[in-house]
Scaffold this active site. Structure first.
Site, PDB file in Angstrom:
ATOM      1  N   ASP A 264       3.934   0.384  -6.000  1.00  0.00           N
ATOM      2  CA  ASP A 264       4.225   0.018  -4.611  1.00  0.00           C
ATOM      3  C   ASP A 264       5.615  -0.586  -4.429  1.00  0.00           C
ATOM      4  OD1 ASP A 264       3.438   0.074  -1.936  1.00  0.00           O
ATOM      5  OD2 ASP A 264       2.740  -2.002  -1.981  1.00  0.00           O
ATOM      6  N   ASP A 302       0.658   7.035  -3.622  1.00  0.00           N
ATOM      7  CA  ASP A 302       2.050   6.696  -3.273  1.00  0.00           C
ATOM      8  C   ASP A 302       3.033   6.754  -4.443  1.00  0.00           C
ATOM      9  OD1 ASP A 302       0.988   6.251  -0.792  1.00  0.00           O
ATOM     10  OD2 ASP A 302       1.154   4.074  -0.847  1.00  0.00           O
ATOM     11  N   ASP A 447      -4.674  -3.829   3.886  1.00  0.00           N
ATOM     12  CA  ASP A 447      -3.496  -3.171   3.315  1.00  0.00           C
ATOM     13  C   ASP A 447      -2.519  -4.187   2.726  1.00  0.00           C
ATOM     14  OD1 ASP A 447      -4.165  -0.473   4.063  1.00  0.00           O
ATOM     15  OD2 ASP A 447      -3.694  -1.024   6.123  1.00  0.00           O
TER      16      ASP A 447
END
Length: 473
Positions: A264, A302, A447
């Protein structure tokens, strides 16, 4: 799964460049071999040297004693099998060998034999000149031992097609059915002890209206996320137990692997396993837990979409880790979907190139819209276009929170207001190439610490209730 002791034989010739699929395969007879002696390959300065070896094909071999690469250009015929003859010196484990052809990783393995062994992979290439690069990346030396990679030669075997018979015969040929996959006609597991189910149960008497909102969430199948919060030593037993529970209910599990190093880009879900070798070890425990049973794995949400935040070296490392994980988990029996972000993030041609470099050719396919809010129709269109660049790879779409589409505002991906539950999970999609609509993100799990939310992955009842209240069902 692939183990350090010896690489599992892959049961069929690979029909396309296969990111990190490896096997010790028998080499087919051929009309001509193109053989490249390793000792004449260009070597990273200070990484090794040629040495005399009576057991090597030309009396010499190449010793890599430090992390580096050996490279050369060779001319091949069309339709080939690449065979690398190698052996390893052990030191707390085997040396790792990565082989690239024209920049594409086609073979990755721990060289587990101390004797010269052929490691082969089918590599269909057009006739012509091709760059071959062999990398060694996990050097280790202690007072008692020294881990090294030894290379004898690289062979490119040309496939020979027998001439057609002059005798005319009449035959009836039935095309083989396509390979099955874990989600084909599968039942998806609904967890009776999910956070939403517990919330609903606690409110059943005191607030039945609110309980009904949580029932909407609790009544649907949701993926199981596994990541660096589960210690490597506990991962296999954890996953094994979970599969046992789900299989006993007649369903197929969907796991999300979320432990890639530098995860991330340091944002709300920052973390991951600290080192590449640590991640490889963690993945192998995940594979051990799957143990040949049916399962789907969404691989590292991601990780490809965010790769631009990494340095050039870190980007290549990430691609290698994804390819290795895809191969290892596929060998364990899982249907692997490498995450490809969503339709509003990375252009199709760019994402296709990243997926190829991450070994998607050896995976079941790719996943879309994980933890995001793009409309399902947009994701199907994007996925279909992406699949055309990837030889028809399959895909899955996360519909957990896309009922009202994306939020038009800052940090639209992080706990956006006014969103709704999306379409229910299903493995009967009616869309060619779309294996399933899934709830990959668990609705109601935060999130991150934006818009007043708790830390990423923490259950947030008010957000879950809002998603359910605004849903169309």
């Amino acid at each position: 799964m692939l183990r350090r002791a010896n690489a599992r034989v892959v049961a069929a010739a690979i029909a396309a460049l296969t990111g990190t699929v490896v096997a010790t395969l028998p080499v087919s007879p051929a009309a001509a071999d193109v053989s490249l002696e390793a000792e004449i390959m260009a070597l990273t300065a200070g990484a090794g040297a040629s040495y005399a070896d009576a057991d090597a094909s030309a009396g010499h071999a190449l010793l890599l004693w430090s992390n580096g690469t050996a490279s050369a250009t060779t001319t091949t015929g069309a339709g080939t099998q690449l065979v690398v003859r190698a052996r390893g010196d052990f030191c707390s484990g085997a040396p790792r060998m990565d082989v690239r052809v024209d920049g594409t990783l086609v073979l990755s393995t721990d060289v587990s034999s101390t004797r010269w062994t052929d490691y082969a992979v089918s590599v269909p290439l057009p006739a012509g000149s091709h760059a071959v690069v062999i990398g060694y990346s996990n050097d280790q030396k202690t007072k008692k031992c020294d881990r090294n990679l030894r290379l004898d030669r690289v062979r490119v075997v040309e496939v020979v097609v027998a001439p057609a018979s002059t005798t005319t015969t009449t035959t009836t040929t039935t095309a083989p059915a396509g390979p099955s996959h874990a989600l084909e006609s599968a039942s998806l597991y609904v967890d009776p002890y999910s956070n939403a189910a517990r919330e609903a149960a606690s409110l059943r008497t005191s607030d039945p209206t609110r309980a009904a909102l949580f029932d909407k969430v609790a009544g649907q199948s949701q993926a199981d996320w596994v990541g660096d919060w589960i210690p490597t030593a506990e991962l296999a037993s954890n996953v094994n137990a979970r599969i046992g529970t789900i299989a006993a209910a007649g369903a197929v599990p969907v796991f999300v692997s979320y432990a890639i190093p530098l995860r991330d880009c340091g944002s709300y879900s920052a973390g991951g396993i600290g080192t590449p070798d640590g991640y490889r070890a963690w993945v192998r425990e995940l594979a051990k837990g799957i143990g040949g049973r049916k399962a789907a794995v969404i691989l590292e949400p991601d990780a490809l979409s965010q790769i631009s935040c990494l340095t050039t070296v870190q980007q290549q490392e990430r691609l290698d880790l994804l390819a290795d994980a895809s191969t290892t988990l596929t060998a364990s029996g899982a249907s692997v979907y490498i995450d490809a972000g969503h339709s509003a993030w990375v252009p199709i041609d760019t994402m296709a190139a990243r997926l190829k470099a991450a070994g998607v050719s050896g995976a079941r396919g790719f996943s879309l819209n994980v933890s995001n809010f793009q409309p399902t129709a947009n994701e199907i269109a994007y996925g279909t276009g992406l699949a055309e660049h990837l030889g028809g790879k399959a895909f899955v779409v996360d519909t957990s929170r896309n009922g009202l589409g994306p939020y038009d505002g800052a940090e639209s991906w992080c706990n956006p207001p006014g969103r709704a539950l999306g379409g229910r999970p299903s493995t009967s999609t009616g869309v060619s190439g779309l294996d399933a609509l899934l709830w990959v993100k668990r609705p109601g799990e935060s999130d991150g610490t934006c818009r007043g939310g708790p830390s990423a992955g923490t259950w947030w009842p008010d957000y879950a209730a809002g998603l359910a209240e605004r849903s169309s069902y």
